[in-house]
Design an enzyme around this catalytic site. Structure first.
Site, PDB file in Angstrom:
ATOM      1  N   HIS A   1       3.761  -5.301  -5.913  1.00 26.63           N
ATOM      2  CA  HIS A   1       2.626  -5.482  -5.433  1.00 26.63           C
ATOM      3  C   HIS A   1       2.399  -4.694  -5.195  1.00 26.63           C
ATOM      4  O   HIS A   1       2.446  -4.019  -4.875  1.00 26.63           O
ATOM      5  CB  HIS A   1       2.794  -6.967  -5.085  1.00 26.63           C
ATOM      6  CG  HIS A   1       3.080  -6.690  -3.880  1.00 26.63           C
ATOM      7  ND1 HIS A   1       4.096  -7.280  -3.050  1.00 26.63           N
ATOM      8  CD2 HIS A   1       1.867  -6.212  -2.551  1.00 26.63           C
ATOM      9  CE1 HIS A   1       3.822  -6.878  -1.671  1.00 26.63           C
ATOM     10  NE2 HIS A   1       2.016  -6.823  -1.045  1.00 26.63           N
TER      11      HIS A   1
ATOM     12  N   TYR B   1     -11.696  -1.786   2.083  1.00 24.64           N
ATOM     13  CA  TYR B   1     -11.147  -1.239   3.168  1.00 24.64           C
ATOM     14  C   TYR B   1      -9.293  -1.000   3.195  1.00 24.64           C
ATOM     15  O   TYR B   1      -9.754   0.185   4.381  1.00 24.64           O
ATOM     16  CB  TYR B   1     -11.369  -2.210   3.559  1.00 24.64           C
ATOM     17  CG  TYR B   1     -10.049  -3.508   3.902  1.00 24.64           C
ATOM     18  CD1 TYR B   1      -9.137  -4.570   2.889  1.00 24.64           C
ATOM     19  CD2 TYR B   1      -9.317  -2.660   4.902  1.00 24.64           C
ATOM     20  CE1 TYR B   1      -8.419  -4.805   3.459  1.00 24.64           C
ATOM     21  CE2 TYR B   1      -7.935  -3.599   6.053  1.00 24.64           C
ATOM     22  CZ  TYR B   1      -7.581  -4.873   4.287  1.00 24.64           C
ATOM     23  OH  TYR B   1      -6.675  -5.088   4.705  1.00 24.64           O
ATOM     24  N   ARG B   2      -9.118  -0.785   2.149  1.00 30.18           N
ATOM     25  CA  ARG B   2      -7.445  -0.175   2.517  1.00 30.18           C
ATOM     26  C   ARG B   2      -7.023   0.081   1.314  1.00 30.18           C
ATOM     27  O   ARG B   2      -7.707  -0.121   0.230  1.00 30.18           O
ATOM     28  CB  ARG B   2      -6.827  -1.115   3.118  1.00 30.18           C
ATOM     29  CG  ARG B   2      -5.742  -1.155   4.078  1.00 30.18           C
ATOM     30  CD  ARG B   2      -5.213  -1.993   4.619  1.00 30.18           C
ATOM     31  NE  ARG B   2      -4.183  -1.457   5.137  1.00 30.18           N
ATOM     32  CZ  ARG B   2      -3.487  -2.702   6.022  1.00 30.18           C
ATOM     33  NH1 ARG B   2      -3.883  -4.107   6.048  1.00 30.18           N
ATOM     34  NH2 ARG B   2      -2.447  -2.426   6.875  1.00 30.18           N
TER      35      ARG B   2
ATOM     36  N   TYR C   1       1.064  -1.264   0.089  1.00 32.51           N
ATOM     37  CA  TYR C   1       0.210  -0.445   0.338  1.00 32.51           C
ATOM     38  C   TYR C   1       0.526   1.395   0.070  1.00 32.51           C
ATOM     39  O   TYR C   1      -0.155   2.146   0.599  1.00 32.51           O
ATOM     40  CB  TYR C   1      -0.972   0.192   1.221  1.00 32.51           C
ATOM     41  CG  TYR C   1      -2.018  -1.597   1.700  1.00 32.51           C
ATOM     42  CD1 TYR C   1      -3.764  -0.986  -0.266  1.00 32.51           C
ATOM     43  CD2 TYR C   1      -2.074  -1.846   2.214  1.00 32.51           C
ATOM     44  CE1 TYR C   1      -4.205  -2.420   0.362  1.00 32.51           C
ATOM     45  CE2 TYR C   1      -2.448  -3.149   2.325  1.00 32.51           C
ATOM     46  CZ  TYR C   1      -3.881  -3.787   1.433  1.00 32.51           C
ATOM     47  OH  TYR C   1      -4.640  -4.485   0.963  1.00 32.51           O
TER      48      TYR C   1
END
Ligand code: ADP
Length: 499
Positions: free
Chosen positions: A362, A443-444, A89
């Site tokens: 990723h 959710y993220r 992320y």
């Protein structure tokens, strides 16, 4: 380089001096090589990768207060991470270019372990390894739920809504009692902790009045400096279980048979349904369901018999288990370790992320869907359709909670290939829009797509985001704390919102 928002390079220089005198020279990093370390570890060269302008590493609550005081004085944007291992992320990459990175790795004390009441209190720098070792060192009979990779921060993972697999692995739900530094330097303790000396500070999530722990998660309303986290007492027996099906078409049955077993408590923790990793064909394939059972021997016997019975309804399904009386050793499989709170990094090799011939970056398409076979199929088909078109490697896991599933669609790309990275994020955005059309929210998300994900939550002209930003402006009038986190911008930087 000086951060946007600072009046001038001279003022930025003055701020650096103040940070250095408050925290010490080695706690402030300004050189280009160090700053590169704190960007997105998977960003290919020359790709948009907002690095911090400066890294500050406070080692105490008082030093965190000093950091916000200096930031307010110079109107500097800060971006807080605990250990910054949130790699898929964005790692430590900032949302607002030029932000000062507040890295809390030096605040690494396990402040308390309470055996009797089964909780620990941790500072931001405590990793899952640190907590595991601390529990082991003192012979505690307590297990902490770990995520797939153990190097991250227990607190950082919890405040970012991270998932572990053992009971209490819904980490945000296991947080009880926070200590937070607000933008104006005020120290707030939530829940029962607001009462001086309360022994229930990490036991009851509710104090008197509204409950605030959730307000400091996935937000930018404060810097969390301590959390209480609930642990599970060591069970007499731990059984790590796998159910394998060969036909892709059995996914629906797998989900629909599993759901009642989770809802009635036969299976606790967070089961996961996996397609093989890594894969690039994306047409169809076998599925593996992993979960664990915990309890007394007779109880686990009864549960496994019930489970074998239930999955016998799927032709060719196999059910296997590994039983332990204690935590599995490091040589055990990732599945066996991860359901028993044994931190590890095995997934990196399993996905081949660090293959020296082709290191992969990723990101993760992380949607919440209802816990039914039909919805599991819908999100699977959406994800696969795009993965087939890219031909990129990746993998899918469906983490099953009682009433919903977190679909984790991992999309990998060669770390040095800027074109591939750009294509991945393009496809990711398309997936998000298609998921929205089906009513599925993320959710993220990666730091570069927080605005577009926030945009999807549009009910009543984005009433929730507008409310969130009112709270932001009230708590942080100078807009210094993590501008852009979760798409929340302070009023002075609201023009930065991008889609
Ligand atoms: P981990 O090391 O477990 O992967 P990070 O430190 O990367 O976790 O944190 C994940 C995200 O959670 C950060 O990007 C940040 O937005 C938020 N966060 C982490 N630590 C804090 C904290 N102490 N206070 C407020 N927000 C935090």
């Amino acid at each position: 380089m000086h951060p946007e928002g600072a009046a001038s390079a001279a003022e930025f220089g003055a701020a650096v001096k103040e940070f250095t005198s408050a925290l010490g020279e080695d706690a402030v990093l300004t050189d280009a090589a160090s700053l590169r370390e704190f960007g997105d570890p998977y960003a290919p060269p020359e790709w948009a990768n907002p690095q911090p302008a400066l890294v500050v590493q406070p080692a105490s609550l008082e030093e965190v207060q000093a950091v916000v005081r200096i930031a307010n004085e110079h109107r500097l944007a800060l971006w807080t991470v605990s250990r910054g291992k949130n790699n898929g992320y964005g790692g430590s990459a900032v949302a607002h270019p030029g932000s000062v990175l507040v890295h809390l790795g030096r605040m690494n004390k396990v402040a308390e372990v309470n055996e009797e009441l089964a909780y620990a209190v941790v500072e931001p720098g405590v990793s899952f390894y640190d907590l595991y070792e601390e529990l082991g060192r003192h012979g505690h009979r307590l297990w902490a739920a770990v995520p797939d990779l153990g190097w991250g921060s227990v607190l950082g993972n919890a405040v970012d809504h991270g998932i572990g697999y053992a009971p209490n692995g819904d980490r945000a739900a296991s947080v009880c009692g926070m200590e937070v530094v607000l933008a104006d330097g005020t120290i707030v303790r939530t829940g029962m902790g607001a009462m001086e000396g309360s022994p229930s500070r990490h036991l009851s999530k509710r104090g008197f009045g509204p409950t605030f722990d959730g307000l400091f998660m996935q937000s930018n309303f404060g810097i969390v400096t301590k959390v209480g986290i609930w642990l599970m007492p060591r069970p007499q027996v731990y059984s790590s279980c796998l159910v394998s099906v060969i036909d892709d078409g059995d996914l629906e049955a797998l989900v629909d048979i599993l759901r009642p077993l989770v809802l009635d408590g036969t299976i606790t923790g967070q089961p996961g349904i996996f397609s093989p990793l890594p894969r690039a064909d994306w047409v169809s394939g076998p599925w593996t369901l992993r979960f664990a059972l915990y309890g007394r021997e007779a109880e686990v016997d009864l549960k496994i018999a019930t489970i074998r019975d239930a999955f016998a309804a799927i032709d060719g399904a196999t059910v296997s288990e590994n039983r332990y009386h204690g935590q599995p050793p490091q040589e055990a499989s990732q599945t066996d370790k991860v359901h028993a709170g044994v931190p590890n990094q095995d997934m990196i090799d399993e996905i081949g992320l660090d293959d020296p011939n082709l290191p992969l970056g990723h990101t993760v398409f992380s949607s919440i869907v209802p816990n039914t076979g039909a919805h599991a199929r819908a999100i699977t088909e959406l994800f696969r359709r795009h993965m087939r078109a890219t031909g990129l490697p990746g993998g899918q896991s469906l983490v099953v909670h009682g009433r919903y599933i977190t679909n984790l669609g991992l999309i990998a790309f060669p770390r040095d290939d800027r074109g591939a990275a750009e294509a991945v994020f393009e496809i990711y955005r398309t997936m998000v829009l298609e998921a929205t059309a089906l009513g599925y929210g993320e959710y993220r998300t990666h730091v570069s797509t927080m605005d577009m994900v926030a945009e999807q939550f549009g009910f009543n002209d984005h009433a929730l985001l507008r409310t969130t930003e009112k709270i932001k402006d009230a708590l942080d009038p100078n807009g210094i704390l993590s501008p852009g986190k979760s798409g929340i911008w302070p009023s002075r930087l609201r023009g930065e919102r991008g889609l």
